[in-house]
Design an enzyme around this catalytic site. Structure first.
Site, PDB file in Angstrom:
ATOM      1  N   GLU A  96       0.835  -1.187   0.000  1.00 25.07           N
ATOM      2  CA  GLU A  96       0.000   0.000   0.000  1.00 25.07           C
ATOM      3  C   GLU A  96       0.877   1.247   0.000  1.00 25.07           C
ATOM      4  O   GLU A  96       1.913   1.283   0.651  1.00 25.07           O
ATOM      5  CB  GLU A  96      -0.873   0.000   1.266  1.00 25.07           C
ATOM      6  CG  GLU A  96      -1.786  -1.212   1.308  1.00 25.07           C
ATOM      7  CD  GLU A  96      -2.722  -1.207   2.509  1.00 25.07           C
ATOM      8  OE1 GLU A  96      -3.584  -2.086   2.547  1.00 25.07           O
ATOM      9  OE2 GLU A  96      -2.604  -0.339   3.388  1.00 25.07           O
ATOM     10  N   CYS A 109       3.692   8.391   1.075  1.00 24.12           N
ATOM     11  CA  CYS A 109       4.297   7.454   2.019  1.00 24.12           C
ATOM     12  C   CYS A 109       4.364   6.088   1.337  1.00 24.12           C
ATOM     13  O   CYS A 109       3.335   5.555   0.937  1.00 24.12           O
ATOM     14  CB  CYS A 109       3.449   7.402   3.282  1.00 24.12           C
ATOM     15  SG  CYS A 109       4.028   6.171   4.459  1.00 24.12           S
ATOM     16  N   CYS A 116       7.242  -7.078   7.543  1.00 25.11           N
ATOM     17  CA  CYS A 116       8.438  -6.576   8.216  1.00 25.11           C
ATOM     18  C   CYS A 116       8.908  -7.634   9.198  1.00 25.11           C
ATOM     19  O   CYS A 116       8.099  -8.351   9.770  1.00 25.11           O
ATOM     20  CB  CYS A 116       8.111  -5.280   8.960  1.00 25.11           C
ATOM     21  SG  CYS A 116       9.564  -4.455   9.642  1.00 25.11           S
ATOM     22  N   CYS A 120       8.259  -4.923  16.083  1.00 20.69           N
ATOM     23  CA  CYS A 120       7.964  -3.870  17.068  1.00 20.69           C
ATOM     24  C   CYS A 120       6.596  -4.169  17.662  1.00 20.69           C
ATOM     25  O   CYS A 120       5.650  -4.500  16.935  1.00 20.69           O
ATOM     26  CB  CYS A 120       7.984  -2.493  16.408  1.00 20.69           C
ATOM     27  SG  CYS A 120       9.612  -2.091  15.722  1.00 20.69           S
ATOM     28  N   CYS A 123       3.138  -2.399  16.369  1.00 24.82           N
ATOM     29  CA  CYS A 123       2.950  -2.182  14.930  1.00 24.82           C
ATOM     30  C   CYS A 123       2.191  -3.351  14.306  1.00 24.82           C
ATOM     31  O   CYS A 123       2.553  -4.509  14.502  1.00 24.82           O
ATOM     32  CB  CYS A 123       4.310  -2.020  14.257  1.00 24.82           C
ATOM     33  SG  CYS A 123       4.192  -1.759  12.474  1.00 24.82           S
ATOM     34  N   GLU A 164      11.186  -2.230   6.807  1.00 27.74           N
ATOM     35  CA  GLU A 164      12.342  -1.516   7.346  1.00 27.74           C
ATOM     36  C   GLU A 164      13.277  -1.202   6.167  1.00 27.74           C
ATOM     37  O   GLU A 164      13.953  -2.091   5.646  1.00 27.74           O
ATOM     38  CB  GLU A 164      13.035  -2.397   8.395  1.00 27.74           C
ATOM     39  CG  GLU A 164      14.407  -1.924   8.815  1.00 27.74           C
ATOM     40  CD  GLU A 164      14.471  -0.448   9.218  1.00 27.74           C
ATOM     41  OE1 GLU A 164      13.647   0.011  10.018  1.00 27.74           O
ATOM     42  OE2 GLU A 164      15.357   0.263   8.696  1.00 27.74           O
ATOM     43  N   SER A 195      12.580   6.371   7.085  1.00 31.40           N
ATOM     44  CA  SER A 195      12.276   6.137   8.502  1.00 31.40           C
ATOM     45  C   SER A 195      12.826   4.767   8.876  1.00 31.40           C
ATOM     46  O   SER A 195      12.488   3.759   8.262  1.00 31.40           O
ATOM     47  CB  SER A 195      10.765   6.177   8.713  1.00 31.40           C
ATOM     48  OG  SER A 195      10.456   5.835  10.044  1.00 31.40           O
ATOM     49  N   LEU A 218      12.290   6.077  17.612  1.00 31.85           N
ATOM     50  CA  LEU A 218      12.919   5.986  18.936  1.00 31.85           C
ATOM     51  C   LEU A 218      11.957   5.339  19.933  1.00 31.85           C
ATOM     52  O   LEU A 218      12.246   4.304  20.513  1.00 31.85           O
ATOM     53  CB  LEU A 218      13.324   7.405  19.365  1.00 31.85           C
ATOM     54  CG  LEU A 218      14.216   7.512  20.580  1.00 31.85           C
ATOM     55  CD1 LEU A 218      15.520   6.760  20.379  1.00 31.85           C
ATOM     56  CD2 LEU A 218      14.508   8.986  20.888  1.00 31.85           C
ATOM     57  N   ASN A 294      -1.967   4.381  16.815  1.00 28.96           N
ATOM     58  CA  ASN A 294      -3.143   3.915  16.063  1.00 28.96           C
ATOM     59  C   ASN A 294      -3.419   2.467  16.428  1.00 28.96           C
ATOM     60  O   ASN A 294      -2.617   1.597  16.112  1.00 28.96           O
ATOM     61  CB  ASN A 294      -2.877   4.013  14.561  1.00 28.96           C
ATOM     62  CG  ASN A 294      -2.776   5.448  14.112  1.00 28.96           C
ATOM     63  OD1 ASN A 294      -3.666   6.244  14.359  1.00 28.96           O
ATOM     64  ND2 ASN A 294      -1.667   5.794  13.486  1.00 28.96           N
ATOM     65  N   CYS A 337      -0.424   5.428  10.275  1.00 30.20           N
ATOM     66  CA  CYS A 337       0.838   4.753  10.615  1.00 30.20           C
ATOM     67  C   CYS A 337       0.571   3.432  11.298  1.00 30.20           C
ATOM     68  O   CYS A 337      -0.217   3.346  12.221  1.00 30.20           O
ATOM     69  CB  CYS A 337       1.643   5.583  11.599  1.00 30.20           C
ATOM     70  SG  CYS A 337       2.012   7.204  11.055  1.00 30.20           S
TER      71      CYS A 337
HETATM   72  N1  SAH Z   1      10.507   0.360   9.752  1.00 29.70           N
HETATM   73  C1  SAH Z   1      10.488   1.801   9.691  1.00 29.70           C
HETATM   74  C2  SAH Z   1       9.199   2.333   9.085  1.00 29.70           C
HETATM   75  C3  SAH Z   1       8.041   1.980   9.923  1.00 29.70           C
HETATM   76  S1  SAH Z   1       6.520   2.808   9.856  1.00 29.70           S
HETATM   77  C4  SAH Z   1      10.684   2.344  11.081  1.00 29.70           C
HETATM   78  O1  SAH Z   1      10.710   1.579  12.024  1.00 29.70           O
HETATM   79  O2  SAH Z   1      10.870   3.552  11.218  1.00 29.70           O
HETATM   80  C5  SAH Z   1       6.730   4.473  10.279  1.00 29.70           C
HETATM   81  C6  SAH Z   1       6.461   4.853  11.732  1.00 29.70           C
HETATM   82  O3  SAH Z   1       5.176   4.429  12.211  1.00 29.70           O
HETATM   83  C7  SAH Z   1       7.490   4.272  12.677  1.00 29.70           C
HETATM   84  O4  SAH Z   1       7.962   5.259  13.542  1.00 29.70           O
HETATM   85  C8  SAH Z   1       6.671   3.252  13.411  1.00 29.70           C
HETATM   86  O5  SAH Z   1       7.259   2.931  14.638  1.00 29.70           O
HETATM   87  C9  SAH Z   1       5.327   3.933  13.517  1.00 29.70           C
HETATM   88  N2  SAH Z   1       4.233   3.045  13.882  1.00 29.70           N
HETATM   89  C10 SAH Z   1       4.140   1.711  13.706  1.00 29.70           C
HETATM   90  N3  SAH Z   1       2.992   1.239  14.185  1.00 29.70           N
HETATM   91  C11 SAH Z   1       2.312   2.284  14.672  1.00 29.70           C
HETATM   92  C12 SAH Z   1       1.024   2.436  15.264  1.00 29.70           C
HETATM   93  N4  SAH Z   1       0.225   1.398  15.446  1.00 29.70           N
HETATM   94  N5  SAH Z   1       0.650   3.670  15.627  1.00 29.70           N
HETATM   95  C13 SAH Z   1       1.455   4.731  15.404  1.00 29.70           C
HETATM   96  N6  SAH Z   1       2.663   4.653  14.848  1.00 29.70           N
HETATM   97  C14 SAH Z   1       3.096   3.446  14.480  1.00 29.70           C
END
Ligand code: SAH
Length: 360
Positions: A96, A109, A116, A120, A123, A164, A195, A218, A294, A337
């Protein structure tokens, strides 16, 4: 959708790649530069329309190469102007991309992997697991398709969708080279952002090869908490990550690291944690982007209340750190996100149809 052996896809090449591909054919490097321009500046995929190529060269190209762009299978506009495209890559994989219009910017985006592997804990992409890396063609193809559909140029691209980026290094560098090339999308280094969760060796390698802007997930001010939220921290802890990010800026006064910090109720949003964060970022030119969490089905986390997010932000601002709270966009279409999905099995055409968008 073809799922068998295919021709060489010219979307896979940045300027250097295109020049050497054409030299390999016995043609000239400038033919390669012209083709790069046809594809990305003019949106042309048909070799016969590339009028500055000789007829024999066009014939040669048709025999072995093509410009194969991802196919839109579904699209959905959100109430706030955000627009989501679901792109089919092959028989098993979809990704997407999300277009986010703002008064002075048009941001896309994009995804760098299907799924992935980083796991995390907050996510939803992590819950699908990892399927495969995208090719450079599939990464830049998202930009190509968006510009075609919108009929206008993007001003910013962020690699903040699924995956990632630094775990799919070469294709990501090739695609970001194309985004920044004057013969293609002409985006400056300040307008292409990767990111990353912080894969330190890849970050050092990136510094040698590219100048894209850096956003780092972070999410926690201590190793103890970050180990739980972003498990790659166990391998590359904060004492390695923070200096690597600072070094990436190369002392360029115009640049800052953007730190992404998802706001999780009662987990990482206390005043004490704000203070720890301020201390952690001391000496690193920084912007902090607070992301309201989210939620997704099955998650145990809740988003911090708006007052808490604001209090956290105020603390950072008082300490002199530029801090913004990310406006949640596209929530009604699951485009926010951490809500992007990629597995075909999760998204049959029938299900898509019932979610209110357009199946193509
Ligand atoms: N792998 C990359 C890109 C990930 S998505 C990374 O880790 O940066 C982009 C951002 O959305 C990241 O900061 C990720 O941690 C955040 N993210 C992931 N799940 C989320 C959620 N459920 N709510 C809000 N932000 C989220």
């Amino acid at each position: 959708m073809q799922c068998t052996e295919q021709k060489i896809n010219l979307l896979d090449f940045d300027r250097r790649g295109m020049e050497s591909f054409f030299e390999g054919l016995g043609a000239k490097a400038f033919n390669g530069r012209n083709v790069l321009k046809w594809i990305h500046k003019h949106g042309v995929t048909d070799f016969d329309a590339m009028t500055d190529l000789s007829k024999p060269l066009r014939g040669q190209l048709k025999a072995i190469a093509e410009v194969r762009v991802p196919e839109i299978v579904f699209e959905q506009p959100a109430l706030d102007g955000t627009h989501k495209w679901v792109l089919e890559l092959d028989c098993n994989n979809r990704i997407e991309s999300v277009f986010i219009p703002e008064p002075n910017r048009s941001t896309l985006c994009i995804s760098s992997q299907v799924g992935c592997a980083l796991d995390c804990s907050f996510c939803s992409t992590a819950q699908q697991g990892f399927n495969r890396n995208l090719t450079a063609a599939e990464i830049i193809g998202q930009v190509w398709v968006a510009e075609r559909e919108l009929g206008k140029s993007l001003t910013n691209v962020v690699l903040m969708g699924m995956g990632e980026p630094l775990a799919n290094f070469d294709p990501v560098v090739t695609a970001t080279n194309i985004m920044q090339d004057d013969l293609a999308y002409m985006l400056s280094k300040y307008r292409v952002t990767i990111s990353t969760s912080g894969i330190v060796p890849a970050l050092k390698q990136l510094k040698a090869l590219s100048e894209v802007s850096l956003a780092v997930s972070l999410h926690a001010p201590t190793n103890e908490l970050r180990d739980q939220l972003v498990p790659i921290n166990r391998k590359y802890p904060l004492e390695e990550l923070i200096p690597a990010c600072r070094d990436y800026l190369r002392g360029d006064k115009r640049r800052k690291v953007t730190w992404e910090y998802v706001m999780l109720d009662g987990v990482n949003d206390s005043d004490k944690q704000a203070k720890q964060l301020i201390r952690l970022l001391e000496g690193t030119p920084s912007k902090v982007n607070l992301i309201p969490f989210n939620p997704f089905p099955g998650t145990g986390y809740r988003c911090s209340p708006p007052e808490r997010i604001d209090a956290f932000r105020q603390r950072l601002v008082k300490a002199g750190i530029v801090t913004t709270t990310r406006k949640t966009r596209g929530e009604d279409i699951d485009a926010a996100c951490g809500q992007l999905v990629g597995r075909v099995k999760d998204q049959s055409r029938r299900e898509l149809k019932h979610s209110g968008g357009v199946v193509r």
